[in-house]
Structure formats: C-alpha cells, structure tokens
Scaffold this active site. Sequence first.
Site, PDB file in Angstrom:
ATOM      1  N   GLU A 146     -13.187   0.071 -10.022  1.00  0.00           N
ATOM      2  CA  GLU A 146     -12.104  -1.025 -10.706  1.00  0.00           C
ATOM      3  C   GLU A 146     -13.558  -1.081 -11.504  1.00  0.00           C
ATOM      4  O   GLU A 146     -13.509  -1.332 -12.599  1.00  0.00           O
ATOM      5  CB  GLU A 146     -12.448  -3.038 -10.246  1.00  0.00           C
ATOM      6  CG  GLU A 146     -10.527  -2.577  -9.033  1.00  0.00           C
ATOM      7  CD  GLU A 146     -10.577  -2.498  -7.809  1.00  0.00           C
ATOM      8  OE1 GLU A 146     -12.462  -1.241  -7.461  1.00  0.00           O
ATOM      9  OE2 GLU A 146      -9.982  -1.668  -7.071  1.00  0.00           O
ATOM     10  N   ARG A 185       0.772   3.683  -2.920  1.00  0.00           N
ATOM     11  CA  ARG A 185      -0.091   5.384  -3.263  1.00  0.00           C
ATOM     12  C   ARG A 185       0.552   6.529  -2.606  1.00  0.00           C
ATOM     13  O   ARG A 185       0.441   6.882  -2.859  1.00  0.00           O
ATOM     14  CB  ARG A 185      -1.176   4.676  -1.903  1.00  0.00           C
ATOM     15  CG  ARG A 185      -2.042   4.221  -1.886  1.00  0.00           C
ATOM     16  CD  ARG A 185      -2.583   3.707  -0.575  1.00  0.00           C
ATOM     17  NE  ARG A 185      -3.876   2.579  -0.569  1.00  0.00           N
ATOM     18  CZ  ARG A 185      -5.236   2.505  -0.438  1.00  0.00           C
ATOM     19  NH1 ARG A 185      -5.962   3.293   0.124  1.00  0.00           N
ATOM     20  NH2 ARG A 185      -5.863   0.777  -0.484  1.00  0.00           N
ATOM     21  N   GLU A 203       0.993  -1.187   0.470  1.00  0.00           N
ATOM     22  CA  GLU A 203      -0.074   0.132   0.455  1.00  0.00           C
ATOM     23  C   GLU A 203       0.790   0.966   0.486  1.00  0.00           C
ATOM     24  O   GLU A 203       0.993   2.390  -0.528  1.00  0.00           O
ATOM     25  CB  GLU A 203      -1.234   0.463   0.919  1.00  0.00           C
ATOM     26  CG  GLU A 203      -2.226  -1.446   1.363  1.00  0.00           C
ATOM     27  CD  GLU A 203      -3.203  -1.026   0.620  1.00  0.00           C
ATOM     28  OE1 GLU A 203      -2.936   0.100  -0.092  1.00  0.00           O
ATOM     29  OE2 GLU A 203      -3.561  -2.468   0.563  1.00  0.00           O
ATOM     30  N   THR A 213      -1.881   0.700 -10.278  1.00  0.00           N
ATOM     31  CA  THR A 213      -2.785  -0.326 -10.046  1.00  0.00           C
ATOM     32  C   THR A 213      -3.724   0.771  -9.565  1.00  0.00           C
ATOM     33  O   THR A 213      -4.379   0.554  -8.487  1.00  0.00           O
ATOM     34  CB  THR A 213      -2.553  -1.473  -8.853  1.00  0.00           C
ATOM     35  OG1 THR A 213      -3.435  -1.949  -9.039  1.00  0.00           O
ATOM     36  CG2 THR A 213      -2.120  -0.923  -7.777  1.00  0.00           C
ATOM     37  N   ASP A 250      -4.604  -9.496  -8.049  1.00  0.00           N
ATOM     38  CA  ASP A 250      -5.118  -8.985  -8.971  1.00  0.00           C
ATOM     39  C   ASP A 250      -3.806  -8.594 -10.002  1.00  0.00           C
ATOM     40  O   ASP A 250      -3.933  -9.009 -11.185  1.00  0.00           O
ATOM     41  CB  ASP A 250      -6.135  -8.361  -8.522  1.00  0.00           C
ATOM     42  CG  ASP A 250      -6.036  -7.644  -7.622  1.00  0.00           C
ATOM     43  OD1 ASP A 250      -5.096  -7.712  -6.992  1.00  0.00           O
ATOM     44  OD2 ASP A 250      -6.684  -6.717  -6.787  1.00  0.00           O
TER      45      ASP A 250
HETATM   46  C1  DMJ Z   1      -6.612   0.477  -4.476  1.00  0.00           C
HETATM   47  O1  DMJ Z   1      -5.837   0.521  -3.509  1.00  0.00           O
HETATM   48  C2  DMJ Z   1      -5.883  -0.342  -5.566  1.00  0.00           C
HETATM   49  O2  DMJ Z   1      -6.119  -0.073  -6.511  1.00  0.00           O
HETATM   50  C3  DMJ Z   1      -5.399  -1.586  -5.609  1.00  0.00           C
HETATM   51  O3  DMJ Z   1      -5.045  -2.484  -6.768  1.00  0.00           O
HETATM   52  C4  DMJ Z   1      -6.910  -2.416  -5.198  1.00  0.00           C
HETATM   53  N1  DMJ Z   1      -7.945  -1.915  -4.319  1.00  0.00           N
HETATM   54  C5  DMJ Z   1      -8.222  -0.731  -4.284  1.00  0.00           C
HETATM   55  C6  DMJ Z   1      -9.489  -0.142  -4.611  1.00  0.00           C
HETATM   56  O4  DMJ Z   1     -10.063  -0.740  -4.569  1.00  0.00           O
END
Ligand code: DMJ
Length: 459
Positions: free
Chosen positions: A348, A85, A81, A434, A214
């Site tokens: 998503e 982020r 994370e 992501t 994912d």
């Molecule tokens: C986000 O932090 C990112 O997209 C991650 O890959 C998956 N979860 C969240 C959003 O749902």
Amino acid sequence: MVLHAWRGYKTYAWGKNELRPVSKRGHTAGIFGRQDMGATIVDALDTLFIMGLNDEFNEGRAWIQYHLDFNQLRSEMSVFETNIRFVGGLLSAYSLTGDPLFRDRALHIARKLLPAFDTPTGIPYALINVANGISKNYAWASGGSSILSEFGTLHLEFVYLSDISGDPVFREKVNRIRDVIRKAERPDGLYPNYMNPKTGKWGQRHTSIGALGDSFYEYLIKSYIQSGGKDEIARDMYLDAITTITNRLVMKSVSGLTYLAESKFNRLEHKMDHLACFSGGMYALGAKNLASHISGNHMDIAEGIAHTCHESYARTPTGLGPESFRFTEGSEARALKSSEKYYILRPEAIESWFYMWRFTKDQKYRDWAWDAILALEKHCRAEAGYSGVQNVYMETPQKDDVQQSFIFAETFKYLYLIFSDDSLLSLDEWVFNTEAHPLPVSGTNAFYRKPQETENQPW
Ligand code: DMJ
C-alpha cells in the site's frame, strides 16, 4: 526479483496457493480454502504479461487451462478474496490479451460465488463453500455481520463481468448492495465497518480506512472512473464519504505528519494501518478526477499520507514499514505493540508512491520506491523467493516464511510501473482493482471488450 520469486514458486510450490520461500514448500492461507488453487499463478499473470515475461505467462496460462477448476473445490473460500485475486486477475488477463479462456474462467468462478448473495438484503456472506453454496460470516465479526471492505469491494469486477458477458446478474448484485448501503442511516455520517446481511443494520460503531473499511472507499471513486464518468451515484457517494473522513479522521501529528485516525464508538484511536497507506493514492485519484467537485486540498492530503507512510518505513532499521503505526505525544509513525511490528510484503505505501509519481513527477517517489526495493532485497529475499519479516525494528529480522501472492499482483507491479513510462497502463485508460489488477475504463479503452458468445464448454 519477479523471476526469482516465480522460479522459487514454480520449483517448490507449483499449483499450491503460495510458497514458503525459506522452507521451500507450499503454503495456503484460510482465505483460499484448504485446496490447491494456484492463487499465486492467477495473481501473477497480468504482472508477467506487462513485464513481457512471456514464457512464464504461458506456463501460468497452461496451468489455468488444465488445472484451475472450481468444480473440484470442497472447502470454504472468502468471497472477497476470490473476487479480487481470482476474478480480478483473470479479468485483467482477459482484457489485456483477449484470450477467452480467462473470461470464461472468471465467469465460471464468479457464478460459483452467487449463492453467498442470497440473503434478505443482498449483502453477501463472507465465506462460501462453492460445492454446496452454503455461506456464512466470520464468527468474530460483530454479531454475525458482513464486513464493509469485503461486500463493498465487488463493484469493479462485477460490472465488468456483466459488460463482457451480457449477463446482467453481476451488475444487479452489486447495485443492490450499493442501494442498501446508501439508504442505511450512518452514525455521524461515517460508514461503520460492519453490516448485518439479514437486517441491513450496521454493527459495531467502528470506522476505519485501514482493515475492514479500506477498499470500500477505493471502489467508489474507481467505479466512477471505470464508468468513464457516468456512474454519478458512485461519485456522489465518494464525495460524501471522503468529505466526512477528511473532516473527522484526517489528523496532523505534533510534528506535522498527516495521518488517518480510526473512530471507535465516537472516540478516536490514533493508529494507522499499513493497509490505510493506499489512501494517499485514493485521495490523489479523487483530486485528479473530481477537481471541480472537491473544494478542499485533497492533493495535499494525498502527499501528506504518502509522506507519513514513507516515514513509517524510514523510522525502522530495516527500511520496511510495520503493519500498524501510532501517534502519541512521545512517538510518531512507529508501531508500539509487538503484534504490529511485522511486514508481510504489503504494497500500500508503494501503491501511493506510484500514484504520486504519476501525478507529480517528483523524483522523491522514485527514490522511496528504490529504497523499498533495496530493503526487500536485504531483508525479505530468501533462497527460493521473498518472505515477510516478523519485526521491522530488528537489525536482522526473522523471516515469516510466506511469499504472499499479492507480492506479484501488487508490490512488484507498482514498483515496476514507478520506473516505467506513463503510457504503460495509463491512468486515463485503466483502473486498478484493489489487488492491482488493471481493468479498462469504459468508453476510452478499446480493451473494454464487447460481449461475445461464450463457447459451449463445461466452464
Ligand atoms: C491485498 O489483497 C489487497 O490490496 C487488499 O485490498 C488488502 N490486502 C492485500 C494487500 O495488503
């Protein structure tokens, strides 16, 4: 919407990780550790920038300059994370603006994560206390394993960090991870969601394009794109993985909906997470970038997944999609368990509609995005921002009182881009991490900045 969410955060939770928009106070999730690291500010920055919200962007920049200091951290943070982020958000801000503050802060934070990679295999642990480097895995993860979607979702940021700093350490770390993953024998050709960082052995036989798997797949195709087509290992790994997934996990429901099942100990579970809805965009990106290598109908699959995820929204009274939905003989694209009925502002489905809009220009994707905006306004808008809801199947659902930082990074950004010109963050020049933080494509994008001297400063 963005201004409403930002002003609420600024008024009631400035510097905290997230906002509680109903009770109007700060909120932090375990992934950020216990301290106030301004996660919302860092996640929002590039979105504010591309929207031309300059005052808000400058407020965020000033907070980062004076308060974002990982030297002060004393609690455990998630390596994944923090990377997607904080590091991703700062790298986007750097590439978009050229402001060295963002580059140096990204490098500072990424270096703090490196002790987590000191394992016999180089596969990092999930959690690190950056004050002392002590790292560990989640107690619940299969026999001390690290998680595929976490250690497989570092490549884009780490390669870019090495390229803009001239420090090879980041690239070395992710290349080592890739080598281990590539060489480990896969049961039935599928990548399990868990790997033990001490032994390099896969854990439980569970494969998913949703939670736990994912973004590993996403980063394979995107690493190839980011490299300007040079990273052929990533391309071949993507082709190999997606071919097996297409053959084994892509399903058609009785009424003809395309969905992705999960594999658990060789049995299929006909459940799709909201998280897995990103894969519509991934299939489309693959189809566009690897046309000559893909024999199948990946654009059709992309369209099918985007459609199914829309059905999961359209089959609720709120017009918002549940956290997971199932396919049985009597029910399709609906959550069945009460624990799967919430919506936490996830991006998503909208993300897939964004890619499909860019690639097909079919008006329905804009219409679906607009419907999502109306549903967000009706059910998620709170006095001080936007909140998730506990049950998308209620006419008037209860709010969960959390404004996730990714609503700025992803949900708002993809919605805005669907209604913008294609030249704003062109997919020929940018690749989204992501968390939807855009990173430049090497070779074609001048914002892929050259290494410069890092100023002599405590960061
Ligand atoms: C986000 O932090 C990112 O997209 C991650 O890959 C998956 N979860 C969240 C959003 O749902």
